[in-house]
Design an enzyme around this catalytic site. Structure first.
Site, PDB file in Angstrom:
ATOM      1  N   CYS A 280     -13.407  12.853   0.222  1.00  0.00           N
ATOM      2  CA  CYS A 280     -12.167  13.262   0.877  1.00  0.00           C
ATOM      3  C   CYS A 280     -11.102  13.620  -0.162  1.00  0.00           C
ATOM      4  O   CYS A 280     -10.450  12.729  -0.722  1.00  0.00           O
ATOM      5  CB  CYS A 280     -11.663  12.136   1.792  1.00  0.00           C
ATOM      6  SG  CYS A 280     -10.115  12.541   2.587  1.00  0.00           S
TER       7      CYS A 280
ATOM      8  N   CYS B 161      -7.533  12.512   0.759  1.00  0.00           N
ATOM      9  CA  CYS B 161      -7.282  11.062   0.655  1.00  0.00           C
ATOM     10  C   CYS B 161      -7.194  10.634  -0.815  1.00  0.00           C
ATOM     11  O   CYS B 161      -6.355   9.817  -1.171  1.00  0.00           O
ATOM     12  CB  CYS B 161      -8.412  10.242   1.277  1.00  0.00           C
ATOM     13  SG  CYS B 161      -9.093  10.886   2.782  1.00  0.00           S
ATOM     14  N   ASP B 162      -8.075  11.156  -1.657  1.00  0.00           N
ATOM     15  CA  ASP B 162      -8.234  10.614  -3.013  1.00  0.00           C
ATOM     16  C   ASP B 162      -7.755  11.536  -4.131  1.00  0.00           C
ATOM     17  O   ASP B 162      -7.697  11.122  -5.289  1.00  0.00           O
ATOM     18  CB  ASP B 162      -9.721  10.286  -3.267  1.00  0.00           C
ATOM     19  CG  ASP B 162     -10.256   9.271  -2.273  1.00  0.00           C
ATOM     20  OD1 ASP B 162      -9.458   8.402  -1.845  1.00  0.00           O
ATOM     21  OD2 ASP B 162     -11.439   9.342  -1.917  1.00  0.00           O
TER      22      ASP B 162
END
Ligand code: NAP
Length: 303
Positions: free
Chosen positions: A131, A134-135
């Protein structure tokens, strides 16, 4: 006495949530069962292709949630262990709890496909991610690789290139197959390099990732990277349908154009179905259609 719902909605992504809005409007007694509200749309970055909305996937699904709640929807947040056929319709087990409904709409989508190469599991959270939104922030100013050649890989690369020093895309064929608009953006970004005809062999590192071994047309090579973002598509979540006789097509639940599966009273919508275009907007629309069909089945006895 067991409480019997008119409709059990499995999954709280765009398909399940839009189904819940329509079920509320149809006055159906409904329970939405899902692991988390939002599903994989939560992982999407900025939206440009959901009419009337711009913002992140998380923001979009928060809006869905607010709207669903205005219809008094009831949620059971948990992991679905079992779906069975019972006299009243269907029974869904979530741990020790059981829920019975006259009909079911599955809005269960899919889970990220894994590459299955050495280092992928070992470095998960230590440089390996599924992701980018997200990261990605952990890799600000660093060098990363994205694996895949479709739109998720393209979107991940575009976002990462805006914050990282350099982004490699490793794709196994000779031309990215993402939407043309995404390819144009990639080609306009000076810090993205596409390594075509390449196959990831191993993700290497010590404590954290420091390289990606690829088999390419020039032979095997090691690319120095701090992170590897795996965007090689998804596999549908259909395990709970085993034993129910649900017809599948290439692993996806086969539905007609109104969301009927091969099992009476069981409907499906969104990414887990054989519908050809897997988008948030199409999942939402599928959920609406399936609800209309479920309503006709439960309340009007139409098959
Ligand atoms: P996808 O379309 O299924 O693409 C998966 C990609 O990973 C393909 O390029 C595939 O290669 C590659 N791949 C699969 N298995 C692999 C393996 N074992 N090793 C190396 N590469 C592998 O998945 P997606 O990108 O997540 O997209 C899913 C759907 O959502 C698509 O319809 C897409 O258009 C849509 N989507 C749209 C947007 C948008 O901006 N509109 C954003 C995200 C997703 P091959 O090409 O060789 O099959």
């Amino acid at each position: 006495m067991v409480e019997i719902y008119d409709l059990l909605i499995l999954g709280a992504g765009p398909a399940g949530m839009s189904a819940a809005i329509y079920a509320g409007r149809y006055g159906m007694k409904t329970l939405i069962i899902g692991k988390e509200i939002g599903g994989t749309t939560n992982l999407a970055g900025e939206f440009e292709n959901y009419p009337g909305f711009t913002g992140s996937g998380i923001d979009l699904m928060k809006k869905f949630e607010e709207q669903v709640k205005t219809f008094g929807a009831v949620f059971e947040i948990g992991s679905i262990d079992k779906l069975e056929k019972v006299e009243e319709g269907f029974c869904v087990s979530v741990g020790d709890k059981k829920f019975v409904g006259s009909s079911v709409i599955s809005g269960l989508g899919s889970e990220r496909r894994k590459l299955g190469i050495p280092g992928e599991g070992k470095f998960l959270g230590k440089g390996v991610s599924y992701c980018a939104t997200c990261d990605g922030n952990f890799f600000r100013g660093k060098i990363v690789a994205v694996i895949g050649g479709s739109d998720s890989a393209a979107k991940a690369a575009i976002y990462l290139a805006s914050i990282c020093e350099k982004v490699y895309i490793s794709y196994r064929k000779e031309k990215m197959r993402c939407e043309p608009i995404n390819l144009e953006k990639i080609e306009a970004m000076k810090n993205i390099e596409i390594i075509y005809n390449s196959k990831p062999l191993e993700i290497v590192g010590d404590k954290n990732v420091n390289g990606l071994k690829l088999e390419s047309l020039d032979g095997a090579k090691l690319v120095d990277v701090d992170g590897v973002f795996i965007e090689v598509g998804s596999v549908p979540l259909t395990v709970i349908f085993d034993g129910l006789g649900v017809e599948l097509e290439n692993g996806y639940i086969k539905v007609d154009k109104e969301g009927r599966t091969s099992v009476e009273g069981l409907f499906a919508a969104g990414d887990g179905t054989n519908n050809p275009f897997k988008q948030t907007i199409t999942a939402a629309a599928d959920g609406v259609l399936a609800t209309r069909t479920a309503y006709n089945f439960v309340k009007l006895g139409k098959k």
